[in-house]
Design a protein around this motif. Structure first.
Motif, PDB file in Angstrom:
ATOM      1  N   UNK A 115      -2.821   3.885  13.994  1.00  0.00           N
ATOM      2  CA  UNK A 115      -1.540   3.825  14.704  1.00  0.00           C
ATOM      3  C   UNK A 115      -1.745   3.343  16.142  1.00  0.00           C
ATOM      4  N   UNK A 116      -0.736   2.701  16.719  1.00  0.00           N
ATOM      5  CA  UNK A 116      -0.885   2.208  18.088  1.00  0.00           C
ATOM      6  C   UNK A 116      -1.084   3.343  19.076  1.00  0.00           C
ATOM      7  N   UNK A 117      -1.879   3.061  20.099  1.00  0.00           N
ATOM      8  CA  UNK A 117      -2.108   4.064  21.134  1.00  0.00           C
ATOM      9  C   UNK A 117      -0.987   3.995  22.165  1.00  0.00           C
ATOM     10  N   UNK A 118      -1.170   4.664  23.246  1.00  0.00           N
ATOM     11  CA  UNK A 118      -0.176   4.771  24.308  1.00  0.00           C
ATOM     12  C   UNK A 118       1.046   5.527  23.800  1.00  0.00           C
ATOM     13  N   UNK A 119       2.180   5.220  24.336  1.00  0.00           N
ATOM     14  CA  UNK A 119       3.405   5.919  23.939  1.00  0.00           C
ATOM     15  C   UNK A 119       4.302   5.019  23.119  1.00  0.00           C
ATOM     16  N   UNK A 120       3.708   4.267  22.206  1.00  0.00           N
ATOM     17  CA  UNK A 120       4.474   3.355  21.358  1.00  0.00           C
ATOM     18  C   UNK A 120       4.676   4.020  19.999  1.00  0.00           C
ATOM     19  N   UNK A 121       5.897   3.999  19.536  1.00  0.00           N
ATOM     20  CA  UNK A 121       6.218   4.587  18.246  1.00  0.00           C
ATOM     21  C   UNK A 121       5.617   3.721  17.128  1.00  0.00           C
ATOM     22  N   UNK A 122       4.774   4.306  16.266  1.00  0.00           N
ATOM     23  CA  UNK A 122       4.165   3.516  15.189  1.00  0.00           C
ATOM     24  C   UNK A 122       5.183   2.952  14.203  1.00  0.00           C
ATOM     25  N   UNK A 123       6.328   3.620  14.052  1.00  0.00           N
ATOM     26  CA  UNK A 123       7.370   3.102  13.167  1.00  0.00           C
ATOM     27  C   UNK A 123       7.980   1.829  13.742  1.00  0.00           C
ATOM     28  N   UNK A 124       8.108   1.759  15.055  1.00  0.00           N
ATOM     29  CA  UNK A 124       8.640   0.558  15.695  1.00  0.00           C
ATOM     30  C   UNK A 124       7.686  -0.621  15.489  1.00  0.00           C
ATOM     31  N   UNK A 125       6.409  -0.397  15.718  1.00  0.00           N
ATOM     32  CA  UNK A 125       5.404  -1.451  15.526  1.00  0.00           C
ATOM     33  C   UNK A 125       5.398  -1.904  14.067  1.00  0.00           C
ATOM     34  N   UNK A 126       5.460  -0.963  13.162  1.00  0.00           N
ATOM     35  CA  UNK A 126       5.483  -1.294  11.734  1.00  0.00           C
ATOM     36  C   UNK A 126       6.704  -2.137  11.392  1.00  0.00           C
ATOM     37  N   UNK A 127       7.860  -1.744  11.898  1.00  0.00           N
ATOM     38  CA  UNK A 127       9.089  -2.507  11.624  1.00  0.00           C
ATOM     39  C   UNK A 127       9.005  -3.920  12.185  1.00  0.00           C
ATOM     40  N   UNK A 128       8.458  -4.065  13.378  1.00  0.00           N
ATOM     41  CA  UNK A 128       8.345  -5.393  14.001  1.00  0.00           C
ATOM     42  C   UNK A 128       7.510  -6.330  13.133  1.00  0.00           C
ATOM     43  N   UNK A 129       6.451  -5.810  12.509  1.00  0.00           N
ATOM     44  CA  UNK A 129       5.569  -6.657  11.690  1.00  0.00           C
ATOM     45  C   UNK A 129       5.944  -6.669  10.222  1.00  0.00           C
ATOM     46  N   UNK A 130       6.695  -5.685   9.753  1.00  0.00           N
ATOM     47  CA  UNK A 130       7.024  -5.577   8.335  1.00  0.00           C
ATOM     48  C   UNK A 130       8.331  -6.284   7.971  1.00  0.00           C
ATOM     49  N   UNK A 131       9.361  -6.105   8.770  1.00  0.00           N
ATOM     50  CA  UNK A 131      10.688  -6.637   8.441  1.00  0.00           C
ATOM     51  C   UNK A 131      10.701  -8.156   8.240  1.00  0.00           C
ATOM     52  N   UNK A 132      10.025  -8.941   9.081  1.00  0.00           N
ATOM     53  CA  UNK A 132      10.037 -10.394   8.830  1.00  0.00           C
ATOM     54  C   UNK A 132       9.482 -10.780   7.456  1.00  0.00           C
ATOM     55  N   UNK A 133       8.580  -9.971   6.929  1.00  0.00           N
ATOM     56  CA  UNK A 133       8.025 -10.255   5.602  1.00  0.00           C
ATOM     57  C   UNK A 133       9.060 -10.064   4.488  1.00  0.00           C
ATOM     58  N   UNK A 134      10.116  -9.347   4.760  1.00  0.00           N
ATOM     59  CA  UNK A 134      11.133  -9.115   3.733  1.00  0.00           C
ATOM     60  C   UNK A 134      12.062 -10.316   3.534  1.00  0.00           C
ATOM     61  N   UNK A 135      12.167 -11.189   4.534  1.00  0.00           N
ATOM     62  CA  UNK A 135      13.082 -12.337   4.430  1.00  0.00           C
ATOM     63  C   UNK A 135      12.787 -13.242   3.228  1.00  0.00           C
ATOM     64  N   UNK A 136      11.537 -13.589   2.948  1.00  0.00           N
ATOM     65  CA  UNK A 136      11.296 -14.478   1.805  1.00  0.00           C
ATOM     66  C   UNK A 136      11.115 -13.754   0.468  1.00  0.00           C
TER      67      UNK A 136
END
Length: 126
Positions: A30-51
């Motif tokens: 999971x990402x360090x610092x104060x970044x929500x891992x769900x947000x990071x996952x969504x940023x990289x996962x959602x574009x894959x759903x388009x095709x």
């Protein structure tokens, strides 16, 4: 027959990325610092759903344009490889899967388009 091999290569890369992204960012590293891992996952996962629909239907146009999407994952993995030594295995897996996805997309779109008589070239006027 080579068309199906390239489609399998593209699907292997695509579905591999669909699996790797949430596993990587939510559980394995999971990402360090104060970044929500769900947000990071969504940023990289959602574009894959388009095709997804076109990939499942074997649409050569979807394979053609989703090759551009594969480039983001290719770039991401290369940046991580150079900047995060602790992420070497996960970034290498992402690089391999993105290469499968990109290569499979290019050649499947090319050969399947030929089989279907599709072309993006302008016809020469005489």
């Amino acid at each position: 027959m080579q068309t199906r091999h390239y489609q399998l290569l593209a699907k292997t890369g695509y579905f591999g990325l669909l699996l790797l992204i949430p596993v990587w960012h939510l559980w394995l590293s999971p990402p360090s610092l104060n970044i929500n891992p769900w947000l990071v996952t969504c940023i990289w996962f959602i574009p894959l759903l388009f095709p997804l629909k076109g990939i499942l239907q074997g649409n050569p146009y979807t394979y053609a344009w989703s090759g551009f999407l594969a480039l983001f994952y290719l770039m991401h993995s290369i940046v991580i490889l150079f900047n995060e030594p602790g992420e070497l295995i996960l970034a290498s897996m992402e690089l391999l899967l993105a290469c499968f996805f990109l290569t499979g997309n290019i050649y499947f779109a090319k050969y399947r388009g030929r089989e279907l008589g599709l072309s993006i070239r302008k016809k020469k006027s005489h």
